[in-house]
Design an enzyme around this catalytic site. Structure first.
Site, PDB file in Angstrom:
ATOM      1  CG  ASP A  43      -1.791   1.227   1.306  1.00  0.00           C
ATOM      2  OD1 ASP A  43      -2.898   1.187   0.745  1.00  0.00           O
ATOM      3  OD2 ASP A  43      -1.376   2.251   1.898  1.00  0.00           O
ATOM      4  CE1 TYR A  48       0.676   7.909   2.392  1.00  0.00           C
ATOM      5  CE2 TYR A  48       1.167   5.627   1.882  1.00  0.00           C
ATOM      6  CZ  TYR A  48       0.334   6.582   2.433  1.00  0.00           C
ATOM      7  OH  TYR A  48      -0.825   6.174   3.052  1.00  0.00           O
ATOM      8  CE  LYS A  73      -3.699   4.764   0.714  1.00  0.00           C
ATOM      9  NZ  LYS A  73      -2.258   4.575   0.947  1.00  0.00           N
ATOM     10  CG  HIS A 106      -4.453   9.819   0.156  1.00  0.00           C
ATOM     11  ND1 HIS A 106      -3.106   9.717  -0.070  1.00  0.00           N
ATOM     12  CD2 HIS A 106      -4.613   9.518   1.469  1.00  0.00           C
ATOM     13  CE1 HIS A 106      -2.487   9.374   1.047  1.00  0.00           C
ATOM     14  NE2 HIS A 106      -3.395   9.249   2.008  1.00  0.00           N
TER      15      HIS A 106
HETATM   16  N1  NAP Z   1      -5.126   6.456   3.753  1.00  0.00           N
HETATM   17  C1  NAP Z   1      -4.547   7.185   4.669  1.00  0.00           C
HETATM   18  O1  NAP Z   1      -4.855   8.370   4.861  1.00  0.00           O
HETATM   19  C2  NAP Z   1      -3.460   6.568   5.495  1.00  0.00           C
HETATM   20  C3  NAP Z   1      -3.000   7.207   6.660  1.00  0.00           C
HETATM   21  C4  NAP Z   1      -2.006   6.575   7.400  1.00  0.00           C
HETATM   22  C5  NAP Z   1      -1.515   5.324   7.009  1.00  0.00           C
HETATM   23  N2  NAP Z   1      -1.980   4.731   5.858  1.00  0.00           N
HETATM   24  C6  NAP Z   1      -1.491   3.392   5.415  1.00  0.00           C
HETATM   25  O2  NAP Z   1      -1.585   2.483   6.518  1.00  0.00           O
HETATM   26  C7  NAP Z   1      -0.292   1.921   6.758  1.00  0.00           C
HETATM   27  C8  NAP Z   1      -0.125   1.576   8.219  1.00  0.00           C
HETATM   28  O3  NAP Z   1      -0.339   2.712   9.039  1.00  0.00           O
HETATM   29  P1  NAP Z   1       0.827   3.547   9.725  1.00  0.00           P
HETATM   30  O4  NAP Z   1       2.095   3.306   8.999  1.00  0.00           O
HETATM   31  O5  NAP Z   1       0.368   4.929   9.869  1.00  0.00           O
HETATM   32  O6  NAP Z   1       0.940   2.977  11.207  1.00  0.00           O
HETATM   33  P2  NAP Z   1       0.863   1.541  11.942  1.00  0.00           P
HETATM   34  O7  NAP Z   1       1.043   0.439  10.982  1.00  0.00           O
HETATM   35  O8  NAP Z   1      -0.341   1.571  12.814  1.00  0.00           O
HETATM   36  O9  NAP Z   1       2.105   1.630  12.924  1.00  0.00           O
HETATM   37  C9  NAP Z   1       3.416   1.700  12.461  1.00  0.00           C
HETATM   38  C10 NAP Z   1       4.322   1.886  13.676  1.00  0.00           C
HETATM   39  O10 NAP Z   1       4.330   0.715  14.472  1.00  0.00           O
HETATM   40  C11 NAP Z   1       5.671   0.224  14.608  1.00  0.00           C
HETATM   41  N3  NAP Z   1       5.578  -1.239  14.555  1.00  0.00           N
HETATM   42  C12 NAP Z   1       5.253  -1.998  13.479  1.00  0.00           C
HETATM   43  N4  NAP Z   1       5.190  -3.283  13.803  1.00  0.00           N
HETATM   44  C13 NAP Z   1       5.488  -3.390  15.125  1.00  0.00           C
HETATM   45  C14 NAP Z   1       5.579  -4.468  16.023  1.00  0.00           C
HETATM   46  N5  NAP Z   1       5.334  -5.724  15.644  1.00  0.00           N
HETATM   47  N6  NAP Z   1       5.907  -4.199  17.317  1.00  0.00           N
HETATM   48  C15 NAP Z   1       6.148  -2.920  17.712  1.00  0.00           C
HETATM   49  N7  NAP Z   1       6.082  -1.854  16.885  1.00  0.00           N
HETATM   50  C16 NAP Z   1       5.746  -2.074  15.605  1.00  0.00           C
HETATM   51  C17 NAP Z   1       6.439   0.828  13.470  1.00  0.00           C
HETATM   52  O11 NAP Z   1       7.785   1.058  13.809  1.00  0.00           O
HETATM   53  P3  NAP Z   1       9.019   0.520  12.886  1.00  0.00           P
HETATM   54  O12 NAP Z   1       8.747   0.929  11.478  1.00  0.00           O
HETATM   55  O13 NAP Z   1      10.211   1.211  13.483  1.00  0.00           O
HETATM   56  O14 NAP Z   1       9.033  -0.952  13.081  1.00  0.00           O
HETATM   57  C18 NAP Z   1       5.743   2.191  13.290  1.00  0.00           C
HETATM   58  O15 NAP Z   1       6.231   3.116  14.241  1.00  0.00           O
HETATM   59  C19 NAP Z   1       0.648   3.015   6.242  1.00  0.00           C
HETATM   60  O16 NAP Z   1       1.963   2.571   6.085  1.00  0.00           O
HETATM   61  C20 NAP Z   1      -0.033   3.425   4.969  1.00  0.00           C
HETATM   62  O17 NAP Z   1       0.221   2.484   3.956  1.00  0.00           O
HETATM   63  C21 NAP Z   1      -2.941   5.336   5.104  1.00  0.00           C
END
Ligand code: NAP
Length: 283
Positions: A43, A48, A73, A106
């Site tokens: 994704d 990004y 997106k 998005h």
């Molecule tokens: N459509 C939208 O508006 C929107 C908004 C936000 C996100 N997204 C999408 O959703 C995806 C996921 O959301 P997100 O990146 O915001 O946050 P998330 O997946 O909820 O959290 C990521 C965080 O958790 C840590 N982490 C990951 N796995 C872990 C584990 N097993 N144990 C402990 N810590 C862990 C990561 O650190 P490390 O990387 O240091 O491991 C990072 O700091 C994004 O990458 C993006 O593709 C979309």
């Protein structure tokens, strides 16, 4: 890996790898690691600035293109029929592919109706295998679904144990739309990774807090895209298909719902102004 069948019959993995806040320089390595440990859905987004890194990894990974599922997106600055149409070509070029598996709007700002028409057209032309939206709260989601030829197949919204989106999910289901979670760990907010309920439930199955949080969403039929730049966490986050939470566990985790965003509300005028200002910058 469990599979979700979209309204048009296209199949997508229920778990993928998200690359928000993965720097352009690190993105290729991260996506190669993710594909190496078994992820098949990636994704990304125009906003990004790392579609090229994803594209490099698609080319280098050695996995046939038709076994990968690529999501990107359209950003607000590319909203409207003409701009969206051009931006789809740009995304295809950066991703080094001749089709995108799932393209999302998005944010529900700018001329997103024009964007949707461009997406419907590209879908019919075979450049997009599926189309959907992101951050469409029920009011805007229903409006677009009611007034478009092809209702969104997916709606990616903030969804995690503290903001569970159960009502929004029911509304999406009425339109045959699948809910996809962004921020499945709430980016660690509200001390998610040390939550006692998740820890005690996870301990019973020999699983981590992160795995328990993902499993809860998956059992509710929510598509998840956890992000990590660390390979060992990528491995941990995909290792969630060999256990099942009991009904009682599901109920206990259900009680963690705070019913509101831990980030920002798309109903908040300040948030809307902030997102619109980002949409006016070129990106
Ligand atoms: N459509 C939208 O508006 C929107 C908004 C936000 C996100 N997204 C999408 O959703 C995806 C996921 O959301 P997100 O990146 O915001 O946050 P998330 O997946 O909820 O959290 C990521 C965080 O958790 C840590 N982490 C990951 N796995 C872990 C584990 N097993 N144990 C402990 N810590 C862990 C990561 O650190 P490390 O990387 O240091 O491991 C990072 O700091 C994004 O990458 C993006 O593709 C979309």
């Amino acid at each position: 890996m469990e599979i979700i069948k979209l309204r048009n019959g296209v199949e997508m993995p229920i778990l993928g790898y998200g690359v928000y806040q993965v720097s352009p320089s690190e993105c290729e390595r991260c996506v190669l690691d993710a594909i190496g440990v078994g992820y098949r859905m990636i994704d990304t987004a125009q906003a990004y600035f790392n579609e090229e890194g994803v594209g490099n990894a698609i080319k280098k990974c050695g996995v046939p293109r038709n076994e990968l599922f690529i999501v990107t997106k359209v950003w607000i600055s590319n909203s409207g029929y003409e701009r969206a149409k051009a931006s789809i070509e740009e995304s295809l070029r950066k991703l080094k592919t001749d089709y995108i598996d799932l393209l999302l709007i998005h944010q529900p700002f700018g001329d997103y109706y024009g964007t949707w028409r461009a997406m419907e057209e590209a879908y019919k032309a075979g450049k997009l295998r599926a189309i959907g939206v992101s951050n469409f709260y029920p009011d805007r989601f229903i409006d677009l679904a009611e007034f478009s030829e092809i209702p969104p197949m997916v709606n990616q919204v903030e969804t995690h144990v503290f903001n569970q989106q159960t009502e929004a999910q029911k509304i999406m289901q009425q339109y045959g739309t699948h809910i996809m979670s962004w921020g499945p760990f709430a980016e660690g907010r509200n001390n998610l990774f040390s939550n006692e309920t998740l820890r005690s439930i996870g301990d019973k199955y020999g699983k981590s807090v992160a795995q328990t949080a993902l499993r809860y969403l998956i059992q509710r039929g929510v598509i998840v895209i956890p992000k990590s730049v660390r390979k060992e966490r990528m491995e941990q986050n995909i290792d969630v298909f060999d256990f099942a939470l009991s009904g009682e566990d599901m109920q206990r985790i259900g009680q963690l719902d705070l019913g509101h965003s831990l980030f920002f509300s798309h109903y908040d005028p300040q948030t809307v102004k902030w997102l619109c200002s980002m949409g006016k910058r070129s990106c």
